[in-house]
Design an enzyme around this catalytic site. Sequence first.
Site, mmCIF file in Angstrom:
data_model
loop_
_atom_site.group_PDB
_atom_site.id
_atom_site.type_symbol
_atom_site.label_atom_id
_atom_site.label_comp_id
_atom_site.label_asym_id
_atom_site.label_seq_id
_atom_site.Cartn_x
_atom_site.Cartn_y
_atom_site.Cartn_z
ATOM 1 N N HIS A 54 -4.024 -9.009 3.800
ATOM 2 C CA HIS A 54 -5.470 -9.026 3.992
ATOM 3 C C HIS A 54 -5.819 -9.810 5.252
ATOM 4 C CE1 HIS A 54 -6.388 -8.262 -0.553
ATOM 5 N NE2 HIS A 54 -6.136 -7.153 0.105
ATOM 6 N N TYR A 102 -9.770 -9.547 -6.290
ATOM 7 C CA TYR A 102 -8.739 -9.507 -7.316
ATOM 8 C C TYR A 102 -8.915 -10.619 -8.354
ATOM 9 C CZ TYR A 102 -6.300 -6.207 -4.323
ATOM 10 O OH TYR A 102 -5.970 -5.110 -3.578
ATOM 11 N N LYS A 135 -1.999 -2.523 8.025
ATOM 12 C CA LYS A 135 -3.156 -2.049 8.777
ATOM 13 C C LYS A 135 -3.240 -2.759 10.125
ATOM 14 C CE LYS A 135 -6.122 -0.715 4.891
ATOM 15 N NZ LYS A 135 -7.421 -0.934 4.215
ATOM 16 N N ARG A 192 -0.517 -2.172 -7.019
ATOM 17 C CA ARG A 192 -0.794 -3.250 -6.055
ATOM 18 C C ARG A 192 -1.759 -4.255 -6.675
ATOM 19 N NH1 ARG A 192 -1.330 -4.575 -0.415
ATOM 20 N NH2 ARG A 192 -3.480 -4.959 0.254
ATOM 21 N N HIS A 231 -2.470 2.203 -6.108
ATOM 22 C CA HIS A 231 -3.257 0.995 -5.853
ATOM 23 C C HIS A 231 -3.395 0.140 -7.109
ATOM 24 C CE1 HIS A 231 -5.752 -1.449 -3.293
ATOM 25 N NE2 HIS A 231 -6.683 -1.512 -4.230
ATOM 26 N N ARG A 291 0.862 -1.180 0.000
ATOM 27 C CA ARG A 291 0.000 0.000 0.000
ATOM 28 C C ARG A 291 0.900 1.232 0.000
ATOM 29 N NH1 ARG A 291 -2.061 -3.519 4.048
ATOM 30 N NH2 ARG A 291 -4.147 -4.353 3.574
#
Length: 278
Positions: free
Chosen positions: A246, A255, A159, A223, A220, A137
């Site tokens: 994730h 995706y 995250k 990515r 993004h 990211r």
Amino acid sequence: MKKLIAKQKEKFLEHLTSYKGYSNLTVKTYKEALDEALEIIEIVKEGKHILFNLMPYRIHISELKSKTISKKLSAIRSFSDYLNESGIKVVLKADESVKVAKTLPKPIAHKHIIEALQHADLQEKLIITILYTMGLRISELSHLELKDIDSQWIRVIGKGSKQRDIPVLETTRKLLQEYLEIFSPKKFLFEKNGEKLSENSLRYIINKVFARISLKVTPHQLRHSYATSLLNGGAPIVDVSELLGHSSMATTQIYTKLGSALKKQNYDKAHPLCGVKQ
């Protein structure tokens, strides 16, 4: 494991007939659904329970109508309930509903990324290469510190302060080494006046590079290109999910919505009946 599941499947079908009173047609529908699913679902023994990872199967049937998908998944859930009631502990993974964004960022073709790199200076080249070969990211790239980088891996803080380790490709490693020797950053990989480059500064650099070849590209999208390239190349979705950071493979499934033909092709190649005429 497969023999046990196959044996229990036959008992389950008999249970539907003898105890549930289902019609022959309904039982046939259950059988066909389970025969298909059990060839694709990842079944793993974990401690005292058996894990049914439904994600490969959900990808396999993702192009079907929602009603058909619901029926197929319902058959698996019913079989799972039967196994648990029979004393065989089964846990379903990736059984949650999948929320897919209404619009997905389009991946950038590999040839366009290579073309852009040919018009980039060293710093620009490294920024784009890291995003494309590691799937970071933009916030993770901005906060990337030298202490988290070695010759083979980088440690990324994602995250929720979740850590993950991502392998460094040889081409990226060489580019990284050259950059470090010339720029000599102190703490962060990308710095200006002793401070880390902001996310906006990194976005501006990426936009500037791709504008040279008349393309508008976001971080993004790089990515996204990383993720779709791995999945279309046959990488297991569980590995891609971990590399992307994730929290759930259900997120990674977005995706897979692009490149459906390649996706099916990869599953066809992986199946032992590939090329066998029925």
